[in-house]
Scaffold this motif. Structure first.
Motif, PDB file in Angstrom:
ATOM      1  N   TYR A 296      39.317  11.656  75.133  1.00 13.56           N
ATOM      2  CA  TYR A 296      38.134  11.898  75.448  1.00 13.56           C
ATOM      3  C   TYR A 296      37.400  11.412  76.806  1.00 13.56           C
ATOM      4  CZ  TYR A 296      32.937  11.691  75.146  1.00 13.56           C
ATOM      5  OH  TYR A 296      31.491  11.898  75.532  1.00 13.56           O
TER       6      TYR A 296
ATOM      7  N   LEU B   2      40.576  16.608  68.101  1.00 14.16           N
ATOM      8  CA  LEU B   2      39.964  16.126  69.248  1.00 14.16           C
ATOM      9  C   LEU B   2      40.934  16.172  70.472  1.00 14.16           C
ATOM     10  CD1 LEU B   2      37.428  15.190  70.660  1.00 14.16           C
ATOM     11  CD2 LEU B   2      38.072  12.751  69.606  1.00 14.16           C
TER      12      LEU B   2
ATOM     13  N   THR C 126      40.525  18.529  73.863  1.00 13.33           N
ATOM     14  CA  THR C 126      40.079  17.928  75.260  1.00 13.33           C
ATOM     15  C   THR C 126      41.420  18.133  76.016  1.00 13.33           C
ATOM     16  OG1 THR C 126      41.374  15.623  74.250  1.00 13.33           O
ATOM     17  CG2 THR C 126      38.874  15.866  74.230  1.00 13.33           C
TER      18      THR C 126
END
Length: 308
Positions: free
Chosen positions: A118, A210, A214
């Motif tokens: 992230y 996630l 990303t």
């Protein structure tokens, strides 16, 4: 089995008689542990003491190295004692304690890698907003989530396993793991299985989703951006992806071995596969990041040559 026993210890059945070779294995394991401690502590000290490295990426890296120390400490001292011992038993308390250590380590590792992805996404895809988005408060919140969520999940997992009625004491591994203990139960394990599935989804698949999202965004920017953007992305993302792939392969080996019958594989290979995710990652990460990230590499070189 229609009877339960009061289990005060477990027998680790994967160990085999190595004769005098046990001293060779002892030296190999001890050398690995010392190397892991030295490499991770060096990088933690380098990041903490150098103001130029007080950036979000390096703070998340520091968290990762602390977790490598924690995870290896949950395994290596235990292995050293068992290698020297002729009777491979472990008390119930220490078995559940190791169970907690290792699953907590795995949960923190995946969440830490997700937080790092992230951070790279914001740095590469939203560079103008990066400093306003990645504030000190946000860094603190992300680190708290990384460590606190796996802590709670593992406390509940160990408590559920500890409440089971057990009908056996033999664990077919060289260390204690939750699924091996659950398999010894002669009471209903439905809740344990459901909770195990929940932990797997939260600790592995959510972080992986996630990370996948990303990196899809990062790759899109790389292919549409200039050469300088691509080089920056590659230099910071390659170690992260290599670390993720290495840990995921090790975790996958362990998951398959726990769930399926691997008795047709040689014993030494089964031991290697079960230890891979706990031994290679703590050694792999500091070497990988220390050699690939120029800021860390330059400071480490200056420290080494200064000592010489």
């Amino acid at each position: 089995n229609n009877f339960t026993i009061l289990v005060s210890y477990f027998t680790l059945a994967a160990y085999f008689d190595t004769g005098l070779f046990k001293y060779l294995f002892l030296m190999i394991v001890m050398s690995l542990y010392l190397l892991i401690i030295c490499a991770n502590v060096l990088l933690i000290v380098v990041i903490c003491l150098n103001r130029s490295l007080h950036e979000p990426m390096y703070l998340f890296l520091c968290s990762l190295f602390v977790n490598e120390l924690y995870g290896s400490t949950g395994l290596f001292p235990f292995l050293l004692v068992q290698i020297l011992s002729d009777i491979h038993t472990v008390s119930r308390f220490f078995c559940f304690l190791q169970n907690f250590f290792l699953y907590f380590y795995g949960g923190v590792e995946y969440l830490n890698l997700a937080v790092m992805s992230y951070d790279r996404y914001l740095a590469i895809c939203c560079p103008l907003k990066y400093n306003t988005q990645m504030t000190v408060n946000k860094i603190a919140i992300l680190l708290i989530i990384t460590w606190f969520c796996p802590l709670l999940l593992c406390i509940v997992m160990v408590s559920l396993s500890n409440s089971l009625q057990l009908c056996g004491t033999i664990i077919e591994k060289v260390y204690c793991d939750n699924y091996s203990i659950v398999k010894l139960s002669c009471s209903d394990i439905t809740i344990n299985n459901i909770y195990g599935l929940f932990i797997t989804l939260f600790s592995i698949f959510c972080p992986l989703i996630l990370i996948f999202y990303t990196y899809m965004k990062i790759l899109k920017i790389c292919f549409s951006g200039c050469k300088q953007t691509r080089q920056k992305a590659l230099s910071t993302c390659t170690p992260h992806l290599a670390s993720l792939l290495n840990f995921s392969c090790g975790a996958c080996f362990e998951l398959l071995q726990s769930r399926f019958d691997m008795n047709n594989l040689p014993n030494i290979l089964r031991i290697f596969l079960s230890l891979y995710w706990l031994t290679c990652q703590p050694l792999f990460n500091p070497l990988l990041y220390g050699l690939n990230l120029s800021k860390i590499r330059i400071i480490c070189k200056s420290l080494v040559f200064a000592e010489m």
